[in-house]
Enzyme design. Structure first.
Site, PDB file in Angstrom:
ATOM      1  N   LYS A   1       0.838  -1.217   0.000  1.00 47.47           N
ATOM      2  CA  LYS A   1       0.000   0.000   0.000  1.00 47.47           C
ATOM      3  C   LYS A   1       0.864   1.255   0.000  1.00 47.47           C
ATOM      4  O   LYS A   1       0.640   2.176  -0.787  1.00 47.47           O
ATOM      5  CB  LYS A   1      -0.915   0.000   1.228  1.00 47.47           C
ATOM      6  CG  LYS A   1      -1.624   1.334   1.432  1.00 47.47           C
ATOM      7  CD  LYS A   1      -2.406   1.382   2.728  1.00 47.47           C
ATOM      8  CE  LYS A   1      -1.637   1.738   3.949  1.00 47.47           C
ATOM      9  NZ  LYS A   1      -1.485   3.176   4.252  1.00 47.47           N
ATOM     10  N   ASN A   2       1.845   1.300   0.881  1.00 51.21           N
ATOM     11  CA  ASN A   2       2.597   2.549   1.019  1.00 51.21           C
ATOM     12  C   ASN A   2       3.516   2.825  -0.173  1.00 51.21           C
ATOM     13  O   ASN A   2       3.830   3.977  -0.453  1.00 51.21           O
ATOM     14  CB  ASN A   2       3.378   2.573   2.340  1.00 51.21           C
ATOM     15  CG  ASN A   2       2.432   2.766   3.520  1.00 51.21           C
ATOM     16  OD1 ASN A   2       1.268   3.113   3.337  1.00 51.21           O
ATOM     17  ND2 ASN A   2       2.931   2.539   4.726  1.00 51.21           N
TER      18      ASN A   2
ATOM     19  N   CYS B   1      -4.468   8.132   9.640  1.00 56.99           N
ATOM     20  CA  CYS B   1      -4.824   7.598  10.955  1.00 56.99           C
ATOM     21  C   CYS B   1      -4.343   8.544  12.046  1.00 56.99           C
ATOM     22  O   CYS B   1      -3.268   9.140  11.932  1.00 56.99           O
ATOM     23  CB  CYS B   1      -4.196   6.234  11.138  1.00 56.99           C
ATOM     24  SG  CYS B   1      -5.019   4.958  10.183  1.00 56.99           S
TER      25      CYS B   1
ATOM     26  N   ARG C   1       1.778  14.078  13.394  1.00 54.43           N
ATOM     27  CA  ARG C   1       2.133  13.876  11.994  1.00 54.43           C
ATOM     28  C   ARG C   1       2.337  15.173  11.194  1.00 54.43           C
ATOM     29  O   ARG C   1       1.629  15.450  10.223  1.00 54.43           O
ATOM     30  CB  ARG C   1       1.108  12.963  11.311  1.00 54.43           C
ATOM     31  CG  ARG C   1       0.888  11.689  12.083  1.00 54.43           C
ATOM     32  CD  ARG C   1       0.026  10.697  11.357  1.00 54.43           C
ATOM     33  NE  ARG C   1       0.764   9.908  10.389  1.00 54.43           N
ATOM     34  CZ  ARG C   1       0.234   8.903   9.687  1.00 54.43           C
ATOM     35  NH1 ARG C   1      -1.016   8.588   9.831  1.00 54.43           N
ATOM     36  NH2 ARG C   1       0.967   8.226   8.836  1.00 54.43           N
TER      37      ARG C   1
ATOM     38  N   ASP D   1       4.345   0.152  12.150  1.00 56.76           N
ATOM     39  CA  ASP D   1       3.081  -0.366  11.617  1.00 56.76           C
ATOM     40  C   ASP D   1       2.830  -1.822  12.024  1.00 56.76           C
ATOM     41  O   ASP D   1       1.774  -2.378  11.708  1.00 56.76           O
ATOM     42  CB  ASP D   1       3.065  -0.252  10.083  1.00 56.76           C
ATOM     43  CG  ASP D   1       2.772   1.175   9.631  1.00 56.76           C
ATOM     44  OD1 ASP D   1       2.548   2.054  10.488  1.00 56.76           O
ATOM     45  OD2 ASP D   1       2.771   1.418   8.402  1.00 56.76           O
TER      46      ASP D   1
ATOM     47  N   ARG E   1      -8.889   0.423   4.697  1.00 55.44           N
ATOM     48  CA  ARG E   1      -7.992   1.389   4.064  1.00 55.44           C
ATOM     49  C   ARG E   1      -6.718   0.718   3.567  1.00 55.44           C
ATOM     50  O   ARG E   1      -6.097   1.188   2.617  1.00 55.44           O
ATOM     51  CB  ARG E   1      -7.552   2.459   5.088  1.00 55.44           C
ATOM     52  CG  ARG E   1      -8.650   3.365   5.502  1.00 55.44           C
ATOM     53  CD  ARG E   1      -8.130   4.304   6.524  1.00 55.44           C
ATOM     54  NE  ARG E   1      -7.114   5.131   5.902  1.00 55.44           N
ATOM     55  CZ  ARG E   1      -6.756   6.325   6.323  1.00 55.44           C
ATOM     56  NH1 ARG E   1      -7.334   6.837   7.376  1.00 55.44           N
ATOM     57  NH2 ARG E   1      -5.845   7.007   5.716  1.00 55.44           N
TER      58      ARG E   1
END
Ligand code: UD1
Length: 437
Positions: free
Chosen positions: A22-23, A120, A125, A308, A401
């Site tokens: 995903k990233n 999230c 962040r 993560d 997600r």
């Protein structure tokens, strides 16, 4: 509202195939608009974050053709750059990776107006390092009414030292600098596998990036990019989640389509606590036959233990013998699942906001819990699979997600889990799987 209902207690056994990262995909999809040619991208995870990003790209005129759930062709040719290039809608506000459109648009068109990133709620962040990088390349960057507004006459290569090791800032600066005039050096760059994958993708379009995967990245600016075909690397965190799920349920799972090197920090911890991890070329097998042991973990940038994977590992350690300690050093708000875990019977105390002291219990007992964010949501599902009785996980939009067909893949391993949308459906599942013993 959709939720997962789980009957726990079954060890996960069998084989699972991991999807694209995903990233990495988020950086690659955004970068794809940097050419007027065509980018054929394969092994794209079909998850909410990638779909939201693709919609946002279409909203500014990019052509996005889906050839299947995991294959897409993108062209930036029809983006109308005569206006302000504004990226904003209610969905893009919720995802983190919207920030990659700043680097991509600024690099190609020398301007961008992108809504401040969401994502999230695992910490404050900030994006100061991204902005510092863009400014160093010669852009004017301001934040007004929740939008990041960046523009430049021309971008010029620069020597940039990141004050914080940031995945997002490294990728964003790499993208913008690829179409700058002259050479850029990014020092103290992040080294995650998806940085390397985005760099490889940009190079496949004609960029000249060297050193991705080390902490010094050197970029020679080029004038434009061309067509490419690219396949995204496997998702390190999806793979790690299934590895940990195998361990927590005392199962035996072969996790296929992975790059074992990317999983070393996770494999090492699982081995340390008593699971067996067998690596082959593109698969890992995780077997746990008895109760696992305690350990200490500190999350760190790659190649350290990934933040993560922290919640999933905490769930496993919550069932292990002895007292484990997890120190979260990347994000300051990443223990919001602890309260939910207590509902399942875990004994976890959080000290100073960044350290969890976990006293292993013999078992979890099913309960209703809410996913507070993506990875913690996955961790709660693992806890439910390991728990005695029925667990309901709500707010699964977070999980969707970043995990493609999560419940389906778990069912493939014998997990009793179903996505339900009503009490009637939940009751049907309970009836089908038998009453709580
Ligand atoms: C990315 C990942 C996320 C992962 C994280 C760390 C995406 C879309 N998300 O998030 O899943 O948990 O990497 O591996 O790829 N920081 C600053 N200033 C900045 C940027 C970051 O202070 O300008 C700080 C952050 O607050 C955090 C640390 O640096 O403490 C790392 O953040 P970063 O690597 O940028 O994470 P994200 O790109 O947000």
């Amino acid at each position: 509202m959709e939720q997962y209902i789980i009957k726990g207690g079954n060890p996960l056994v069998g084989e699972v195939v991991i999807g694209g990262a995903k990233n990495a995909a988020l950086g690659i999809l955004a970068a794809a608009i940097m050419t007027d040619g065509q980018c054929m991208i394969d092994n794209m995870p079909d998850v909410r974050d990638t779909n939201v990003l693709l919609q946002a790209m279409e909203s500014i005129g990019a052509t996005v053709i889906r050839k299947g759930p995991n294959e897409v062709t993108i062209s930036g040719k029809n983006i109308d750059s005569s206006g302000d290039l504004i990226v904003d809608n209610e969905y893009i506000r919720k995802i983190r990776a919207s920030y990659y459109l700043i680097g991509a648009l600024l690099g190609k068109y020398k301007k961008a107006q992108v809504v401040l990133p969401g994502g999230c709620e695992i910490g404050s962040r900030p994006i100061d390092q991204h902005i510092k990088g863009f400014r160093a390349l010669g852009a004017n960057v301001k934040i007004e009414h929740g939008m990041v507004i960046a523009e430049a006459e021309q971008l010029h290569g620069e020597h940039i030292y990141l004050d914080v090791v940031s995945v997002g800032a490294t990728i964003n600066i790499m993208m913008a600098a690829s179409l700058a005039v002259g050479n850029t050096i990014i020092e103290n760059a992040a080294k995650e596998p998806h940085i390397v994958d985005v760099a490889n993708f940009l190079n496949s379009m004609g960029a000249n990036i060297k050193g991705a995967g080390t902490d010094v990245i050197r970029i020679k600016g080029v004038e434009s990019f061309h067509n490419t075909e690219y396949s995204i690397i496997p998702d390190q965190i999806e793979a790690g989640t299934f590895m940990v799920a195998a361990a927590a349920t005392r199962g035996d799972v072969l996790i296929k389509n992975v790059i074992p090197k990317h999983l070393e920090a996770i494999s090492a911890k699982l081995t340390e606590i008593g699971a067996e991890v067998e690596e082959s070329d593109d698969a890992v097998r995780v077997v746990a036959t008895r109760r696992l042991k305690h350990t200490q973990i500190k999350t760190l940038p790659y190649p350290g233990f990934p933040t993560d994977m922290q919640p999933q590992m905490a769930v496993t350690l919550g069932l292990s013998k002895g007292t484990s300690i997890i120190t979260e050093s990347i994000f300051e708000n990443r223990f919001r699942y602890v309260e939910e875990m207590r509902g399942l019977g875990a004994s976890i105390k959080v000290m100073d906001g960044n350290t969890a002291i976990i006293s292993g219990v013999e078992k979890y007992t099913g309960a209703t819990v809410a996913a507070p964010d993506l990875r913690a949501g996955a961790a709660l599902v693992i806890a439910g699979l390991a728990a005695e009785g029925y667990t309901t996980v709500t707010q699964i939009g977070y999980i969707q997600r970043g995990y493609e067909r999560f419940d389906e893949k778990l069912r493939g391993l014998g997990g009793l889990i179903e996505k339900v949308d009503s009490e009637k459906e939940a009751n049907k599942f309970i009836f089908k799987t038998g009453t709580v013993s």
